[in-house]
Motif scaffolding. Structure first.
Motif, PDB file in Angstrom:
ATOM      1  N   LEU A  46      55.780  24.895  37.793  1.00  0.00           N
ATOM      2  CA  LEU A  46      55.603  25.088  36.351  1.00  0.00           C
ATOM      3  C   LEU A  46      54.236  25.714  36.068  1.00  0.00           C
ATOM      4  O   LEU A  46      54.124  26.689  35.310  1.00  0.00           O
ATOM      5  CB  LEU A  46      55.731  23.724  35.655  1.00  0.00           C
ATOM      6  CG  LEU A  46      55.376  23.670  34.178  1.00  0.00           C
ATOM      7  CD1 LEU A  46      56.292  24.570  33.358  1.00  0.00           C
ATOM      8  CD2 LEU A  46      55.459  22.233  33.658  1.00  0.00           C
ATOM      9  N   GLU A  47      53.193  25.185  36.698  1.00  0.00           N
ATOM     10  CA  GLU A  47      51.846  25.700  36.426  1.00  0.00           C
ATOM     11  C   GLU A  47      51.666  27.113  36.991  1.00  0.00           C
ATOM     12  O   GLU A  47      50.971  27.927  36.406  1.00  0.00           O
ATOM     13  CB  GLU A  47      50.789  24.745  36.990  1.00  0.00           C
ATOM     14  CG  GLU A  47      50.719  23.424  36.248  1.00  0.00           C
ATOM     15  CD  GLU A  47      50.362  23.576  34.760  1.00  0.00           C
ATOM     16  OE1 GLU A  47      49.807  24.617  34.366  1.00  0.00           O
ATOM     17  OE2 GLU A  47      50.676  22.636  33.991  1.00  0.00           O
ATOM     18  N   ALA A  48      52.317  27.395  38.122  1.00  0.00           N
ATOM     19  CA  ALA A  48      52.250  28.758  38.675  1.00  0.00           C
ATOM     20  C   ALA A  48      52.918  29.726  37.702  1.00  0.00           C
ATOM     21  O   ALA A  48      52.425  30.833  37.455  1.00  0.00           O
ATOM     22  CB  ALA A  48      52.936  28.804  40.039  1.00  0.00           C
ATOM     23  N   MET A  49      54.040  29.279  37.130  1.00  0.00           N
ATOM     24  CA  MET A  49      54.739  30.126  36.166  1.00  0.00           C
ATOM     25  C   MET A  49      53.851  30.381  34.946  1.00  0.00           C
ATOM     26  O   MET A  49      53.726  31.513  34.475  1.00  0.00           O
ATOM     27  CB  MET A  49      56.042  29.435  35.748  1.00  0.00           C
ATOM     28  CG  MET A  49      56.876  30.253  34.814  1.00  0.00           C
ATOM     29  SD  MET A  49      58.347  29.357  34.296  1.00  0.00           S
ATOM     30  CE  MET A  49      57.724  28.500  32.883  1.00  0.00           C
ATOM     31  N   ARG A  50      53.208  29.318  34.477  1.00  0.00           N
ATOM     32  CA  ARG A  50      52.336  29.479  33.304  1.00  0.00           C
ATOM     33  C   ARG A  50      51.178  30.429  33.616  1.00  0.00           C
ATOM     34  O   ARG A  50      50.788  31.240  32.781  1.00  0.00           O
ATOM     35  CB  ARG A  50      51.796  28.112  32.874  1.00  0.00           C
ATOM     36  CG  ARG A  50      52.862  27.272  32.180  1.00  0.00           C
ATOM     37  CD  ARG A  50      52.349  25.884  31.871  1.00  0.00           C
ATOM     38  NE  ARG A  50      53.301  25.122  31.095  1.00  0.00           N
ATOM     39  CZ  ARG A  50      53.274  23.796  30.980  1.00  0.00           C
ATOM     40  NH1 ARG A  50      52.349  23.094  31.610  1.00  0.00           N
ATOM     41  NH2 ARG A  50      54.162  23.160  30.249  1.00  0.00           N
ATOM     42  N   GLU A  51      50.643  30.316  34.832  1.00  0.00           N
ATOM     43  CA  GLU A  51      49.529  31.182  35.243  1.00  0.00           C
ATOM     44  C   GLU A  51      49.992  32.651  35.250  1.00  0.00           C
ATOM     45  O   GLU A  51      49.295  33.526  34.736  1.00  0.00           O
ATOM     46  CB  GLU A  51      49.052  30.749  36.640  1.00  0.00           C
ATOM     47  CG  GLU A  51      47.991  31.598  37.289  1.00  0.00           C
ATOM     48  CD  GLU A  51      46.604  31.411  36.679  1.00  0.00           C
ATOM     49  OE1 GLU A  51      46.451  30.559  35.791  1.00  0.00           O
ATOM     50  OE2 GLU A  51      45.696  32.177  37.087  1.00  0.00           O
ATOM     51  N   ALA A  52      51.172  32.897  35.810  1.00  0.00           N
ATOM     52  CA  ALA A  52      51.681  34.277  35.865  1.00  0.00           C
ATOM     53  C   ALA A  52      51.927  34.807  34.446  1.00  0.00           C
ATOM     54  O   ALA A  52      51.615  35.961  34.142  1.00  0.00           O
ATOM     55  CB  ALA A  52      52.970  34.322  36.688  1.00  0.00           C
ATOM     56  N   MET A  53      52.459  33.942  33.577  1.00  0.00           N
ATOM     57  CA  MET A  53      52.742  34.387  32.209  1.00  0.00           C
ATOM     58  C   MET A  53      51.445  34.628  31.442  1.00  0.00           C
ATOM     59  O   MET A  53      51.329  35.578  30.673  1.00  0.00           O
ATOM     60  CB  MET A  53      53.610  33.348  31.487  1.00  0.00           C
ATOM     61  CG  MET A  53      55.013  33.305  32.054  1.00  0.00           C
ATOM     62  SD  MET A  53      56.032  32.035  31.298  1.00  0.00           S
ATOM     63  CE  MET A  53      56.429  32.794  29.737  1.00  0.00           C
TER      64      MET A  53
END
Ligand code: G6P
Length: 619
Positions: free
Chosen positions: A366-373
């Protein structure tokens, strides 16, 4: 990780909480506990190490007609697995009980402050600090018209907390109310008739309602039997969005199977069918996805794809690399979400990020996704769980539709991720140089995959016999090349997860650079040997192991003319799917069955392996 269930309404809370906890056991099973509040008595708190059944036994000794209660099943982070560290935790003034999923990072500072204020502590947990902090704020908080003093004390406490939480709280002065909040750990509200529930996962309350509101990070909810209201921790009001859960509780029941893992392995033909349904475009020989939210023009610009995941989902990412590079000719990078998140990788502007997560709640993903977004990359997800945080926050995505996966060891979710990755590769490939005929061959092959998987499942008896023969070994090695390498890793992962046998997966050629030193008659190797160009080299590797007295199980879809019956001690012969795109799935099923039957032969708790939890919501 850690499961929370709360109930407030017209029914007796205890049995409903217990049933919910059993449905959430996959989230942790170190200990379980309930706090019940009937308005007349003190809080009744019952907790015990081990499964919720032990709390059920305690409940039977304490007649209780409470209509409000919270409960918890624990995966230990802070403090050993003891009755004392089990949740719920109470404030030292006896007014509050709390169940918590997550980690309060500054709990020691909070604890020191509260000890100075006269609050005392009985456990080593971070969660108890929060129980006392809420009591401290409640004691300070004046009654104000239009404000709920209970909610306010929780909300104000959370302003002082660093870390993550999904939590539910009851207060002895407010029977008939539960306050919940979330940041980083999932929480949803089940809306019933004259009753409301709160839980980490909808599975806990599907027997009572399918109307659900998923809380977002930073939200606080107050439940009563007739009503619920949501604000942010900063006291902004929130208009809730109600959704209807699609799947029903029968899908989460065992039926005639002995374990969820067995059920889920045997459900794979159906799960794969569901993943593919309606997603082929025959006239164009490609795949189509309804929820990607990306224009073809934009996808055409993509010159790199990054796949992110953890655990088994990470291994699906590794297979995706082979698929996308082979069929779409786009360079792919695969990374653990937990590494990507902090590595600050420089990426090209035309990078597409794909996050794969069965639960849609794995915190690192989830946090990796948020970082990419946050960095502005187009970020898509493949997830099984409708309404999960990853599913709600991404730019677009693909649902797996493989039904609830309860067993901690991922099985059907992995093979359905593999199929969807193959379809993504087909889709991206057909936008580039993959021909109509090649696209057609891939889509036709995939359509026949469920039938081939059924044929592999028919080998279960043979695989069970082999498992019984090999169950006494304490070390095993899985070997594969190309897209069989991640499957070798998955075979080793499944085996170590549920049988506790030390197992390693290696790229077969790499064996000679170290692992071969481990080979002797006490260390069997499992070779994954598909038809095709790597076959002769794999057979040479088999010889190298046998020359050193290592027992070999060889799994192959090559005909007898290419792999003779004496090529290894034991051979598992798979159907030839006729297309290489099917091999990763077809070779996965026997390694799943092998791990399952070895665990059975060793008499181990297949669905609840020690120290593991299904949904990992801590870093
Ligand atoms: C845990 C589970 C694994 C799963 C991994 C990633 O480790 O035990 O089975 O593969 O989490 O979970 P996700 O829900 O993100 O796919």
């Amino acid at each position: 990780m850690c499961g929370i269930v709360g109930y407030v309404g017209h029914q007796q809370a205890g049995p409903i909480l217990l049933e919910g906890l059993k449905r959430l056991e996959y989230r942790g099973y170190d200990s379980a506990g309930v706090a019940l509040l009937d308005g007349a008595e003190d809080l009744l708190v019952l907790k015990k190490t081990g499964s919720p059944d032990r709390v059920g036994a305690l409940m039977r000794q304490h007649e209780n007609a409470a209509h409000t209660g919270i409960s918890h099943t624990r995966w230990a982070t802070h403090g050993e697995v003891t009755d004392r560290n089990a949740h719920p935790h109470c404030s030292s003034d006896g007014k509050f009980a709390i169940v918590h999923n997550g980690v309060i990072e500054n709990y020691q500072a909070i604890r020191r402050f509260l000890e100075g204020q006269g609050y005392s502590f009985v456990s080593e947990t971070d969660s108890e600090a929060l129980a006392n902090l809420i009591a401290y704020h409640f004691a300070k908080e004046p009654e104000q018209p239009g404000k709920n003093r209970f909610t306010e004390s929780v909300r104000k406490s959370l302003l002082h907390v660093d870390g993550t939480y999904g939590l539910a709280v009851v207060c002895i002065d407010r029977p008939g109310e539960i306050v919940g909040a979330r940041k980083g750990s999932p929480l949803c509200v089940g809306i019933g008739q004259g009753e409301n529930m709160i839980a980490s996962d909808v599975a806990a309350f599907l027997n009572y309602t399918r109307r659900v509101v998923y809380l977002d990070d930073g939200q606080v909810v107050t439940l009563s039997p007739q009503d619920y209201s949501i604000t942010t921790v900063y006291d902004e009001s929130v208009a809730p969005v109600e959704r209807q859960v699609e799947w029903n509780i029968e899908e989460a029941d065992l039926g005639a199977f002995a374990h969820y893992m067995e059920k889920e392995i045997f459900e794979q033909p159906k799960a794969l069918e569901n993943a593919m349904r309606g997603r082929f475009s025959d006239d164009c020989s490609t795949a189509k996805f309804g929820g990607l939210n990306v224009e073809p023009r934009e996808l055409r610009q993509i010159d790199r794809v990054v796949f992110l995941g953890q655990g088994t989902a990470y291994l699906a990412c590794m297979v995706a690399e082979y698929f996308v590079e082979r069929y779409a000719r786009i360079p792919v990078e695969v990374e653990y979400s937990s590494e990507f998140r902090y590595r600050n990788a420089p990426l090209d502007k035309n990078t597409l990020v794909f996050v794969i997560s069965q639960s849609g709640e794995t915190l690192d993903s989830l946090e990796a996704m948020r970082e990419a977004m946050r960095k502005g990359y187009r970020t898509l997800a493949i997830t099984n769980t409708v309404g999960s945080t990853i599913a709600r926050e991404n730019d677009g995505g693909i649902y797996q539709h493989c039904g609830p996966e309860i067993s901690v060891a991922a099985t059907k979710s992995f093979t359905s991720q593999l199929v969807l990755c193959a379809m993504v590769a087909l889709f991206l490939g057909r936008m580039r140089d993959l021909s109509y005929a090649e696209g057609r061959a891939i889509s036709q092959a995939l359509r026949h995959l469920p039938g081939h998987v059924t044929q592999v499942l028919n080998l279960a008896e043979h695989i069970q016999k082999l498992a019984a023969k090999y169950a006494h070994f304490e070390d095993m090695i899985f070997l594969g090349r190309q897209d069989m390498y991640p499957i070798a890793l998955e075979g080793a992962l499944k085996l170590k997860e549920i049988t506790y046998i030390h197992a390693e997966g290696y790229q077969a050629a790499e064996m000679k650079h170290g692992p071969i030193a481990l080979i002797n008659e006490r260390c069997p190797s499992i070779f994954l040997v598909p038809r095709g160009e790597s076959l002769p080299k794999m057979l040479s590797n088999v010889q190298e192991v046998r020359a050193r007295k290592g027992p070999v199980i060889l799994i192959t879809n090559a005909p007898e003319s290419e792999v003779a019956n004496d090529a290894a001690e034991d051979i598992i012969r798979l159907p030839d799917g006729g297309h290489e795109v099917l091999d990763p799935v077809l070779f996965t099923v026997p390694v799943q069955l092998f791990a399952y039957y070895v665990a059975l032969a060793r008499g181990l708790p297949v669905d609840k392996p020690r120290n593991l939890a299904k949904s990992v919501t801590v870093e």
